[in-house]
Design an enzyme around this catalytic site. Structure first.
Site, short mmCIF file in Angstrom:
data_model
loop_
_atom_site.label_atom_id
_atom_site.label_comp_id
_atom_site.label_asym_id
_atom_site.label_seq_id
_atom_site.Cartn_x
_atom_site.Cartn_y
_atom_site.Cartn_z
N PHE A 389 0.79 -1.23 0.00
CA PHE A 389 0.00 0.00 0.00
C PHE A 389 0.83 1.29 0.00
O PHE A 389 0.43 2.28 0.59
CB PHE A 389 -0.97 0.02 1.19
CG PHE A 389 -1.66 -1.30 1.42
CD1 PHE A 389 -2.30 -1.95 0.37
CD2 PHE A 389 -1.63 -1.92 2.65
CE1 PHE A 389 -2.92 -3.18 0.56
CE2 PHE A 389 -2.25 -3.15 2.85
CZ PHE A 389 -2.89 -3.78 1.80
N CYS A 390 1.98 1.28 -0.64
CA CYS A 390 2.87 2.45 -0.68
C CYS A 390 3.17 2.95 0.74
O CYS A 390 3.32 4.15 0.97
CB CYS A 390 2.27 3.56 -1.52
SG CYS A 390 2.22 3.19 -3.28
#
Length: 472
Positions: A389-390
């Site tokens: 998710f970055c």
């Protein structure tokens, strides 16, 4: 611009057709794509359940309608003598005022339209004064964690296990900094991994008490809760249109004008310059604007700005209190619906009962998360997200660095070190959440009904397979 033309443009701008205000919520707000049907690998079709709002939220129908109504009137912004140019300029600047009101900005704040939250925070990183030290928690999205690496000294704080410890950790770090020069704190308002709300007001007070400034990454907060620059006492706020139901390529940085005004323009070009002259030696002298235009070089994204303003109006009229209450009910439906499934483990920093927006991440024992997400999509028509998710440092910490694997699919770079994220918002129907809970329970109990394989790092249905268990 002649006064008569200005008045005409302003009158016409307000006359551009706009969608009616949405009724008060308990029902979801209408969004684009709410009736899209997608094929299932097992046969048939189903209405798509978009449960990846934390990545990009669908456009509100009202936003789409407002943009469509304006599109025939589109024209170049600023300095155009034509009627459509004047109309578009008026819409653009009215959008700036609308968004500033939505954020409850101070009278002397500047609001710059950017491309995204990432662009906004990179802009702020580019205008930091010399010697500025940046303090950021390892829990941040990469958009808030990485821009400062090129800006000077950066102190990365460990993930706290409670809001109180977040504040205490920041206070210690700020008090110990040497030299005691300019400093900036960057913090999220709501985690893009766990959905948990951060103690922004207390962190702002800590920052200011130690002579630092603070920027709020509101990308995950603004679509779910009212954001007041004044009440939170933050110096800047950044967010993206595509998470605020206005996916037209625009973002916002709003806050203190001095650092923005004192630094060179983020991009050099037309629009940012007030005057350009030749010197006797053949060089060029430039006088830059001191307004937001200083950092808005080039032709601005009028439609993107107008879409954000439309979304701000729609959410304000719907009422954040009602939106948040409905969203809380959806969060409870997920957690309670899976409470008796021991294989499902939700990820959290501050504890399961911590206040949060509609973002939940989890892992499933015996499954690789990419495989599980692929089965949700292919067999149930449910769109979620899998991976890190970055926010790699945060997810790795929450997973304990466990690389033990299960299941047959997954990105080869990270192995089984990934999670699943379900997220929703103002446009999510209760049926989509109910279908998600039912699908998770069935997959855990019965396994997938199809075979999957890894293709270019993604887990996808095997087109050569026939209906049957996947071996997960």
């Amino acid at each position: 611009m002649p006064a008569a033309a200005t008045a005409t443009a302003t009158a016409t701008a307000t006359a551009v057709p706009a969608a009616a205000a949405e009724p008060s919520v308990p029902t979801p707000l209408p969004v684009l794509g709410r009736d899209v049907a997608v094929p299932l690998v097992t046969g048939g079709e189903v209405t798509y359940a978009a449960l990846d709002y934390a990545a990009s939220a669908p456009a509100l129908q009202r936003v789409w309608d407002d943009v469509a109504a304006y599109a025939p009137y589109y024209g170049s912004v600023h300095r155009g003598a034509g009627y459509l140019s004047q109309l578009s300029t008026d819409l653009f600047e009215n959008a700036r005022r609308t968004v500033a009101g939505f954020l409850d900005c101070r009278a002397d704040d500047q609001l710059v339209f950017t491309r995204s939250t990432t662009d906004s925070l990179n802009l702020l990183a580019a205008v930091l004064p010399d010697g500025c030290e940046v303090f950021v928690f390892e829990t941040e999205h990469h958009a808030a964690l990485l821009p400062w690496q090129r800006a000077g000294r950066v102190t990365v704080l460990d993930a706290p296990d409670s809001p109180a410890r977040a504040v205490a950790s920041l206070e210690r770090a700020l008090a110990d900094r040497d030299p005691h020069g300019p400093a900036l704190v960057c913090v999220t308002g709501a985690s893009n991994v766990t959905g948990e709300l951060w103690p922004v007001r207390a962190l702002a007070a800590a920052a200011h008490a130690h002579g630092a400034r603070i920027v709020l990454d509101a990308a995950q907060l603004a679509p779910h809760r009212a954001v007041s620059v004044r009440e939170l006492d933050v110096d800047w706020v950044a967010f993206s249109g595509h998470k605020l139901y206005a996916p037209f390529g625009s973002g916002v940085l709003a806050g203190r004008a001095d650092w923005l005004r004192e630094a060179g323009p983020y991009l050099a070009g037309g629009g940012a310059s007030r005057a350009v002259t030749r010197r006797a030696d053949g060089g060029v002298d430039v006088e830059w604007h001191e307004t937001a235009a200083r950092h808005e070089a080039g032709s601005p994204n009028v439609i993107g700005a107008y879409a954000i303003a439309s979304a701000c109006k729609a959410l304000t009229e719907a009422g954040f209190e009602a939106l948040a209450a409905r969203e809380d009910a959806l969060v409870r439906a997920v957690r309670e619906g899976l409470a008796d499934v021991p294989e499902v483990r939700f990820l959290s920093l501050f504890g399961d009962d911590a206040p949060r927006v509609g973002v939940l991440s989890f892992v499933v024992d015996g499954w690789n998360s990419s495989h599980f997400a692929a089965a949700l999509s292919a067999e149930y028509g449910i769109g979620v997200r899998d991976g890190l998710f970055c926010a790699h440092p945060l997810v790795r910490r929450l997973l304990g660095g466990d690389t033990g694997g299960a299941g047959e699919c997954g990105a080869p770079e990270a192995g089984a070190l990934n999670a699943i994220r379900v997220s929703f918002g103002a446009g999510t129907p209760e049926e989509h959440v109910a279908r998600f809970v039912r699908a998770v329970r069935e997959l855990v109990r019965d396994g997938a009904r199809w075979t999957y394989r890894t293709v270019e790092g993604r887990c996808v249905p095997d087109p050569s397979a026939t209906d049957g268990p996947s071996g997960a």
